[in-house]
Design an enzyme around this catalytic site. Structure first.
Site, PDB file in Angstrom:
ATOM      1  N   HIS A 105      -2.401 -11.695 -41.349  1.00 44.43           N
ATOM      2  CA  HIS A 105      -2.064 -13.106 -41.130  1.00 44.43           C
ATOM      3  C   HIS A 105      -0.633 -13.424 -41.602  1.00 44.43           C
ATOM      4  O   HIS A 105       0.213 -13.835 -40.831  1.00 44.43           O
ATOM      5  CB  HIS A 105      -3.023 -14.017 -41.910  1.00 44.43           C
TER       6      HIS A 105
HETATM    7  O1  RIB Z   1      -6.544 -17.830 -43.182  1.00 47.32           O
HETATM    8  C1  RIB Z   1      -5.646 -16.821 -43.575  1.00 47.32           C
HETATM    9  C2  RIB Z   1      -4.890 -17.249 -44.774  1.00 47.32           C
HETATM   10  O2  RIB Z   1      -5.832 -17.408 -45.824  1.00 47.32           O
HETATM   11  C3  RIB Z   1      -3.887 -16.194 -45.280  1.00 47.32           C
HETATM   12  O3  RIB Z   1      -2.795 -16.828 -45.881  1.00 47.32           O
HETATM   13  C4  RIB Z   1      -4.681 -15.377 -46.266  1.00 47.32           C
HETATM   14  O4  RIB Z   1      -3.873 -15.008 -47.400  1.00 47.32           O
HETATM   15  C5  RIB Z   1      -5.801 -16.300 -46.702  1.00 47.32           C
HETATM   16  O5  RIB Z   1      -5.505 -16.811 -47.919  1.00 47.32           O
END
Ligand code: RIB
Ligand code: CA
Length: 311
Positions: free
Chosen positions: A237
């Site tokens: 992500h």
């Molecule tokens: O939904 C993904 C996000 O939430 C990313 O930043 C990951 O680190 C989690 O914390």
């Protein structure tokens, strides 16, 4: 080469760690500060993890602690998705990198005051919202704000909401409403980018501290993905935000208008990404597509370049 001044606001977090290491591995980025926020784990742990990562690469970077609580009513407890310590529960030496005495909001404003600045926000947006509250002119001083958050279709914490926005939708509302240029990387983009087991094997083969640490952190994160999604594709992500900066054009973008649902029985933290053509020239953009093979090769080559640093 003109290096881009970057500040990363983060809740490390295994995928945050990969994003931060990619920034360190990229000569076109001058990482001026890392500000920690509560999210994946509590503020004490996210701040410690930020210091650990700076130590890992042997650099000198400002690290500051920000908000321990969201502006919105707290609804999330510490998750163990990223391990109890937030970085896969490896053994780490005592951190050497000092903690800057300023609050993250002040470090953000000071960094923006000292020259052109790009902010990469890969945790809940509480620190940024507080910085805006304290310094309303901040939004006019920042070149670009790249955010990992939101979802066009399906969330990951609820069917409607993605974690970073869900933790603090009130903060997200004020960040989306400010006039800085925003590039958002929502789940429908980030789910296209993931590492696989052979990438972890390659990291282990490097014989470097960085490679071993990355593989060590990512292994339990892969197990979480297997349990939650039914496969070991490790979604990157947060790295999408840095990838956008260091490989321009690798992620296709579209002009949009962003909105967030702050309260709601089912839709708290939902993001509304208005893709109608009327927003084609908007200063708010969303990531649409990324080629995962290209991303994986790019990421691994950059991480390998970090080599060995004395622990
Ligand atoms: O939904 C993904 C996000 O939430 C990313 O930043 C990951 O680190 C989690 O914390
Ligand atoms: Ca994160």
């Amino acid at each position: 080469m003109d290096r881009r001044r970057v500040l990363i606001d983060t809740d490390p977090g295994v995928d945050d760690a990969v994003a931060i290491l990619l920034a360190f591995a990229s000569p076109d980025i001058e990482l001026v500060a890392i500000t920690a926020v509560a999210g994946n784990v509590g503020l004490d742990k996210t701040t410690l993890n930020a210091r650990r990562l700076v130590d890992l690469v042997g650099r000198r970077v400002i690290v500051a602690a920000g908000c321990a609580e969201p502006l919105s009513e707290r609804v999330s407890e510490e998750s163990v998705v990223h391990g109890h310590d937030g970085l896969g529960d490896l053994e780490w030496p005592e951190p050497v990198t000092p903690l800057d005495p300023r609050h993250a909001a002040e470090v953000i404003y000071d960094a923006a005051s000292e020259g052109p600045l790009t902010i990469v926000a890969i945790g809940p947006l509480t620190n940024l919202a507080v910085a805006l509250e304290r310094h309303p002119d901040l939004a006019t001083m920042v070149e670009e704000l790249v955010i990992m958050g939101g979802a066009s279709f399906e969330g990951n914490v609820t069917p409607a909401a993605e974690f970073n926005i869900w933790v603090d939708p009130e903060a997200a509302r004020s960040v989306f409403a400010a006039e800085w240029p925003i590039t958002l990387m929502p789940l429908d983009l980030t789910h296209q980018a993931y590492l696989v087991d052979e990438d972890l094997d390659e990291m282990r083969s490097w014989g470097t501290v960085v490679g071993d640490r990355c593989a060590g952190m990512l292994e339990p994160y892969a197990a979480f993905h297997d349990e939650w999604y039914g496969n070991r594709d490790i979604i990157m992500h947060d790295a999408m935000c840095v990838y956008e900066l260091v490989s321009p054009g690798a992620i296709s973008l579209q002009g949009v208008r962003l909105a967030v649902e702050v309260t709601g029985e089912h839709a708290r933290g939902a993001t509304f990404i208005d893709r109608r053509r009327v927003h084609a020239e908007s200063t708010q953009r969303v990531g649409v597509h990324v080629d995962n093979h290209q991303f994986r090769r790019f990421l691994l080559e950059r991480l390998r370049s970090l080599g060995v640093s004395e622990q």
